[in-house]
Structure formats: structure tokens, C-alpha cells
Design a protein around this motif. Structure first.
Motif, PDB file in Angstrom:
ATOM      1  N   ASP A 177       0.815  -1.236  -0.093  1.00  0.00           N
ATOM      2  CA  ASP A 177      -0.192  -0.061  -0.015  1.00  0.00           C
ATOM      3  C   ASP A 177       0.809   1.090   0.014  1.00  0.00           C
ATOM      4  OD1 ASP A 177      -2.078  -1.509   0.091  1.00  0.00           O
ATOM      5  OD2 ASP A 177      -2.615  -1.149   2.118  1.00  0.00           O
ATOM      6  N   GLY A 178       1.960   1.213   0.188  1.00  0.00           N
ATOM      7  CA  GLY A 178       2.879   2.277   0.375  1.00  0.00           C
ATOM      8  C   GLY A 178       3.388   3.045   1.325  1.00  0.00           C
ATOM      9  N   SER A 179       2.857   2.488   2.550  1.00  0.00           N
ATOM     10  CA  SER A 179       2.986   3.186   3.910  1.00  0.00           C
ATOM     11  C   SER A 179       4.337   2.832   4.493  1.00  0.00           C
ATOM     12  CB  SER A 179       2.031   2.723   4.962  1.00  0.00           C
ATOM     13  OG  SER A 179       1.714   1.362   5.015  1.00  0.00           O
ATOM     14  N   VAL A 180       5.065   1.679   3.893  1.00  0.00           N
ATOM     15  CA  VAL A 180       6.194   1.338   4.314  1.00  0.00           C
ATOM     16  C   VAL A 180       7.266   1.396   3.339  1.00  0.00           C
ATOM     17  CG1 VAL A 180       7.660  -0.754   5.073  1.00  0.00           C
ATOM     18  CG2 VAL A 180       5.393  -0.132   6.097  1.00  0.00           C
ATOM     19  N   ASP A 181       8.381   1.837   3.329  1.00  0.00           N
ATOM     20  CA  ASP A 181       9.334   2.193   2.484  1.00  0.00           C
ATOM     21  C   ASP A 181      10.390   0.942   1.828  1.00  0.00           C
ATOM     22  OD1 ASP A 181       9.208   5.133   1.937  1.00  0.00           O
ATOM     23  OD2 ASP A 181       9.781   5.073   3.962  1.00  0.00           O
ATOM     24  N   VAL A 182      10.552   0.400   3.017  1.00  0.00           N
ATOM     25  CA  VAL A 182      11.713  -1.118   2.737  1.00  0.00           C
ATOM     26  C   VAL A 182      10.878  -2.180   3.705  1.00  0.00           C
ATOM     27  CG1 VAL A 182      13.856  -1.935   2.962  1.00  0.00           C
ATOM     28  CG2 VAL A 182      13.354   0.499   2.483  1.00  0.00           C
ATOM     29  N   VAL A 183      10.734  -3.303   3.146  1.00  0.00           N
ATOM     30  CA  VAL A 183      10.149  -4.441   4.046  1.00  0.00           C
ATOM     31  C   VAL A 183      11.259  -5.553   3.849  1.00  0.00           C
ATOM     32  CG1 VAL A 183       8.831  -5.412   1.806  1.00  0.00           C
ATOM     33  CG2 VAL A 183       8.059  -5.852   4.263  1.00  0.00           C
ATOM     34  N   THR A 184      11.263  -6.575   5.190  1.00  0.00           N
ATOM     35  CA  THR A 184      12.053  -7.564   4.858  1.00  0.00           C
ATOM     36  C   THR A 184      11.085  -8.813   4.581  1.00  0.00           C
ATOM     37  OG1 THR A 184      13.089  -6.831   6.954  1.00  0.00           O
ATOM     38  CG2 THR A 184      13.397  -9.025   6.442  1.00  0.00           C
ATOM     39  N   ALA A 185      11.689  -9.428   3.744  1.00  0.00           N
ATOM     40  CA  ALA A 185      11.026 -10.653   2.997  1.00  0.00           C
ATOM     41  C   ALA A 185      11.887 -11.889   2.903  1.00  0.00           C
ATOM     42  CB  ALA A 185      10.506 -10.154   1.776  1.00  0.00           C
ATOM     43  N   THR A 186      11.283 -13.213   3.148  1.00  0.00           N
ATOM     44  CA  THR A 186      12.058 -14.245   2.836  1.00  0.00           C
ATOM     45  C   THR A 186      12.046 -14.835   1.391  1.00  0.00           C
ATOM     46  OG1 THR A 186      10.437 -15.680   3.635  1.00  0.00           O
ATOM     47  CG2 THR A 186      11.955 -15.314   5.122  1.00  0.00           C
ATOM     48  N   TYR A 187      12.748 -15.498   0.833  1.00  0.00           N
ATOM     49  CA  TYR A 187      12.469 -15.720  -0.672  1.00  0.00           C
ATOM     50  C   TYR A 187      11.308 -16.731  -0.502  1.00  0.00           C
ATOM     51  CZ  TYR A 187      17.291 -14.233  -1.919  1.00  0.00           C
ATOM     52  OH  TYR A 187      18.488 -13.401  -2.046  1.00  0.00           O
ATOM     53  N   TYR A 188      11.242 -17.621   0.209  1.00  0.00           N
ATOM     54  CA  TYR A 188      10.104 -18.462   0.037  1.00  0.00           C
ATOM     55  C   TYR A 188       8.707 -18.034   0.535  1.00  0.00           C
ATOM     56  CZ  TYR A 188      11.652 -18.875   4.876  1.00  0.00           C
ATOM     57  OH  TYR A 188      12.188 -18.638   5.965  1.00  0.00           O
ATOM     58  N   ASN A 189       8.487 -17.019   1.336  1.00  0.00           N
ATOM     59  CA  ASN A 189       7.319 -16.597   1.754  1.00  0.00           C
ATOM     60  C   ASN A 189       6.760 -15.186   1.377  1.00  0.00           C
ATOM     61  OD1 ASN A 189       5.063 -16.487   3.286  1.00  0.00           O
ATOM     62  ND2 ASN A 189       5.776 -16.829   5.132  1.00  0.00           N
ATOM     63  N   GLU A 190       7.145 -14.026   2.027  1.00  0.00           N
ATOM     64  CA  GLU A 190       6.901 -12.960   1.884  1.00  0.00           C
ATOM     65  C   GLU A 190       7.228 -12.258   0.439  1.00  0.00           C
ATOM     66  OE1 GLU A 190       7.321 -13.654   6.056  1.00  0.00           O
ATOM     67  OE2 GLU A 190       8.729 -13.710   4.516  1.00  0.00           O
ATOM     68  N   PHE A 191       8.447 -12.495  -0.157  1.00  0.00           N
ATOM     69  CA  PHE A 191       8.901 -12.200  -1.485  1.00  0.00           C
ATOM     70  C   PHE A 191       7.887 -12.688  -2.375  1.00  0.00           C
ATOM     71  CE2 PHE A 191      12.055 -11.548  -4.795  1.00  0.00           C
ATOM     72  CZ  PHE A 191      12.075 -10.458  -5.083  1.00  0.00           C
ATOM     73  N   TYR A 192       7.206 -13.983  -2.205  1.00  0.00           N
ATOM     74  CA  TYR A 192       6.622 -14.631  -3.039  1.00  0.00           C
ATOM     75  C   TYR A 192       4.939 -14.013  -3.068  1.00  0.00           C
ATOM     76  CZ  TYR A 192       3.208 -18.335  -4.726  1.00  0.00           C
ATOM     77  OH  TYR A 192       2.089 -18.905  -5.322  1.00  0.00           O
ATOM     78  N   THR A 193       4.678 -13.606  -1.888  1.00  0.00           N
ATOM     79  CA  THR A 193       3.397 -12.849  -1.818  1.00  0.00           C
ATOM     80  C   THR A 193       3.486 -11.340  -2.359  1.00  0.00           C
ATOM     81  OG1 THR A 193       2.947 -13.927   0.253  1.00  0.00           O
ATOM     82  CG2 THR A 193       1.843 -11.737  -0.014  1.00  0.00           C
ATOM     83  N   ILE A 194       4.476 -10.826  -2.210  1.00  0.00           N
ATOM     84  CA  ILE A 194       4.742  -9.346  -2.707  1.00  0.00           C
ATOM     85  C   ILE A 194       4.737  -9.303  -4.077  1.00  0.00           C
ATOM     86  CG2 ILE A 194       6.137  -7.493  -3.050  1.00  0.00           C
ATOM     87  CD1 ILE A 194       7.288  -7.875  -0.255  1.00  0.00           C
ATOM     88  N   GLN A 195       5.372 -10.394  -4.829  1.00  0.00           N
ATOM     89  CA  GLN A 195       5.495 -10.511  -6.072  1.00  0.00           C
ATOM     90  C   GLN A 195       4.306 -10.971  -6.818  1.00  0.00           C
ATOM     91  OE1 GLN A 195       9.592 -12.144  -7.774  1.00  0.00           O
ATOM     92  NE2 GLN A 195       9.155 -13.122  -6.202  1.00  0.00           N
ATOM     93  N   SER A 196       3.356 -11.784  -6.178  1.00  0.00           N
ATOM     94  CA  SER A 196       1.924 -11.908  -6.573  1.00  0.00           C
ATOM     95  C   SER A 196       0.801 -10.680  -6.568  1.00  0.00           C
ATOM     96  CB  SER A 196       1.384 -13.270  -5.687  1.00  0.00           C
ATOM     97  OG  SER A 196       1.098 -12.675  -4.363  1.00  0.00           O
TER      98      SER A 196
END
Length: 338
Positions: A177-196
Motif C-alpha cells: 500500500d506504500g506506507s512502508v518504504d522497505v520491507v523484509t522478505a524471505t525468498y520462500y514466503n513474503e517475497f512470493y506474496t509481494i510478487q503476486s
């Protein structure tokens, strides 16, 4: 009427003929133990669930309970206090931090041989370099990832109070949504969700390896007392766990089925993706030759020196006391390879 002696002889013969096992003494009792995960059930931990479902722990004489982790649980504390026997903790950085505080824990194996998480921002946003983290809102996990973040910042001469570091929630929606500038993501979980939820080519990542450092993660730990007083229990746990992971990688569909039996609401497609990524992380680096849960002494030493240099830990640590590779080395290499 059969005499008692004759009856026993007949029953014994029947037992032998049918393959039943008759013993005069009761079977040895299983030793109760628990494994505390670092998060809720998911394919990141598939091998442990498979080992439990297939009876590998019981075959090694262990009555194992798998306890889920959560956002407010620190595995290191639970293992150090004896609340759990084994733990899958944050990573080498978390072990360093725990030992720095005097917690009596020992690492007996490392799952992810390379850094499994990255820091993600937008390509078209204001953050182009780590220097641009200054004044920005960055979310991370305070279970180890924060140490890695602070170390990377320190290497670039940035103090933590020069940006807004906040605890990261389960959802990545604040970043999307843009309220956070930088987020931490694991390759196997959050990064997958963000890319979706966002175009893949719209994202920029900051990777620890790009700064010349690897932070092995998902460390298996026990209390010092357990390592000293129950070495055979530790070895048995590792043997059973390795069998579970080998099966999980040879039958990923079955492994995901097992995980989803414990957590039916999980998304199957994501779990299958997760297991593939976890295999990549678990078999990278020195583990490709030495097998799963290998403790790469060089990687541990490099990470330790990095954290010491940039003030993440307050003093040099006794790495030989903090990381004991003898337990994983007791398992033949062939049994450690997937």
C-alpha cells in the motif's frame, strides 16, 4: 485343560508363526522431547512434520511434540530455560545475540546455508541505495533479521536511529500500500506474496551477499545441559529429522500434504513453491558436499566477525562452545544428502 506352561509354549509358537513380537519385559519407554519452531506450521518445516508422521522419531526412541512458533516467541529463550528440548531459531545472528546475552544454548545444525531473506523496496521509489534508508520507514523482524539489518547499515556508516525501524507484521500489505518504504522478505514466503501482488520488475532488493557476507539461518539449537547430558538424544533427533527431510524432498507433494494436515488453510501453490526454495537454501554452499544441517565454520566465523566489527554483538564469542558440529558429523554423509 492346558497347563500354564503348555499354554505359554503354544502362544509363543503362534506368535512366532504370525510374526508377532512377544517379550517378557515391557518395551523401553519413549523419551519425551519437544521441538519449538520459529513460526507457524508451513513447508519451511516440512521435514520435521514428515519425520513425525512417519514415526521416525519414535523409531529413535523419542516421543516428540512439535510446538509452533509465533511473532512473540523467541525460540532461544524457550530452549535456554528448558521449556523446549530442541529449537529451530532465527539463525547464526540469533545464536550470536543469545550467547552475547549469556543464554546457555548450543547450535547443533544449520538449515539455511545462505541468507534466506532480503530487504525489498520499489524501483521507482526514493530508495536507490542503503544510504537512502535514512529517514525512511523500514520494517523487519526482531528475531534476528534486525541484527542483519543493523550490521548492513553499520557497514555503510548509518546509525539505526537515522531511520524508522519498526517491527514487521505478518502481512506485507503496508508495503504494497506504500506506507512502508522497505520491507523484509524471505525468498520462500513474503517475497512470493509481494510478487503476486506487484509487478516483479517493479521491485528492488538489497541482499546480504551483495555486501560480502552470508548469514546462515534457521539454526537447530539445544540447551548446553542437553548437549552435555543427553548427547545420544541429540544424535537420534538429528537422524530422524534428516530422514524426514530426505523424504520431503523426494516426495514434495506428500510433504505438502503432511504439512497441510497440520494447517489445512495454507495455500497449496505457495507451500509447494516454499518447499522448492527451502531445498535450495538447505543444499547451498558447503551443504552441497557435506549434507543438510552442516555447520560451515568459515561462514559462522565470517558472520561473527562482521557483527563484532559493527557492534551488533558486544564482545568476541567462543564459537567452539556456541556451535558444536560433532552431533551432525556423527551421521554418515550419505544420510545427510537429500
Amino acid at each position: 485343560m492346558l497347563s500354564r506352561r503348555h499354554a505359554f509354549t503354544v502362544l509363543s509358537a503362534i506368535a512366532l508363526a504370525t510374526g508377532s513380537l512377544v517379550t517378557a519385559a515391557p518395551a523401553a519407554e519413549l523419551q519425551k522431547a519437544s521441538l519449538r519452531l520459529k513460526w507457524l506450521p508451513q513447508a519451511q518445516f516440512a521435514g520435521f512434520y514428515v519425520a513425525a508422521a512417519k514415526g521416525y522419531y519414535k523409531a529413535e526412541g523419542i516421543d516428540l511434540t512439535i510446538n509452533p512458533g509465533g511473532p512473540n516467541l523467541l525460540t532461544e529463550n524457550l530452549v535456554a530455560t528448558g521449556a523446549d528440548t530442541f529449537g529451530l531459531s532465527g539463525g547464526t545472528d540469533s545464536v550470536f545475540a543469545a550467547r552475547d546475552k549469556g543464554l546457555p544454548i548450543v547450535c547443533i545444525g544449520v538449515s539455511h546455508q545462505i541468507t534466506p531473506f532480503i530487504f525489498v523496496t520499489r524501483k521507482d521509489g526514493p530508495v536507490k541505495t542503503i544510504q537512502d534508508f535514512k529517514g525512511k520507514t523500514v520494517t523487519t523482524w526482531f528475531t534476528g533479521a534486525n541484527h542483519v539489518l543493523n550490521g548492513m547499515l553499520a557497514k555503510e556508516g548509518i546509525k539505526p536511529d537515522e531511520l524508522k525501524i519498526q517491527p514487521q507484521q505478518v502481512s506485507v500489505t503496508p508495503f504494497v500500500d506504500g506506507s512502508v518504504d522497505v520491507v523484509t522478505a524471505t525468498y520462500y514466503n513474503e517475497f512470493y506474496t509481494i510478487q503476486s501482488r506487484m509487478p516483479k520488475d517493479s521491485l528492488k532488493t538489497f541482499v546480504a551477499e551483495d555486501y560480502g557476507i552470508t548469514f546462515p539461518r534457521d539454526t537447530l539449537i539445544v540447551a548446553e545441559a542437553t548437549a552435555k547430558e543427553k548427547p545420544e538424544l541429540v544424535k537420534a533427533f538429528l537422524r530422524a529429522s534428516l530422514k524426514g527431510w530426505k523424504d520431503a524432498f523426494s516426495d514434495p507433494k506428500g510433504a505438502v500434504d503432511t504439512v497441510m494436515a497440520a494447517a489445512p488453510t495454507l495455500d497449496r501453490t505457495q507451500q509447494e513453491f516454499m518447499l522448492t526454495e527451502v531445498k535450495r537454501l538447505m543444499t547451498a554452499g558447503a551443504a552441497a558436499k557435506n549434507g543438510m544441517f552442516w555447520i560451515d565454520a568459515d561462514a559462522v566465523k565470517t558472520a561473527h566477525d562482521f557483527f563484532l566489527k559493527y557492534g551488533v554483538i558486544s564482545k568476541p564469542l567462543d564459537l567452539a562452545a556456541a556451535y558444536d558440529a560433532s552431533f551432525i558429523q556423527s551421521v554418515p554423509v550419505a544420510d545427510r544428502l537429500p
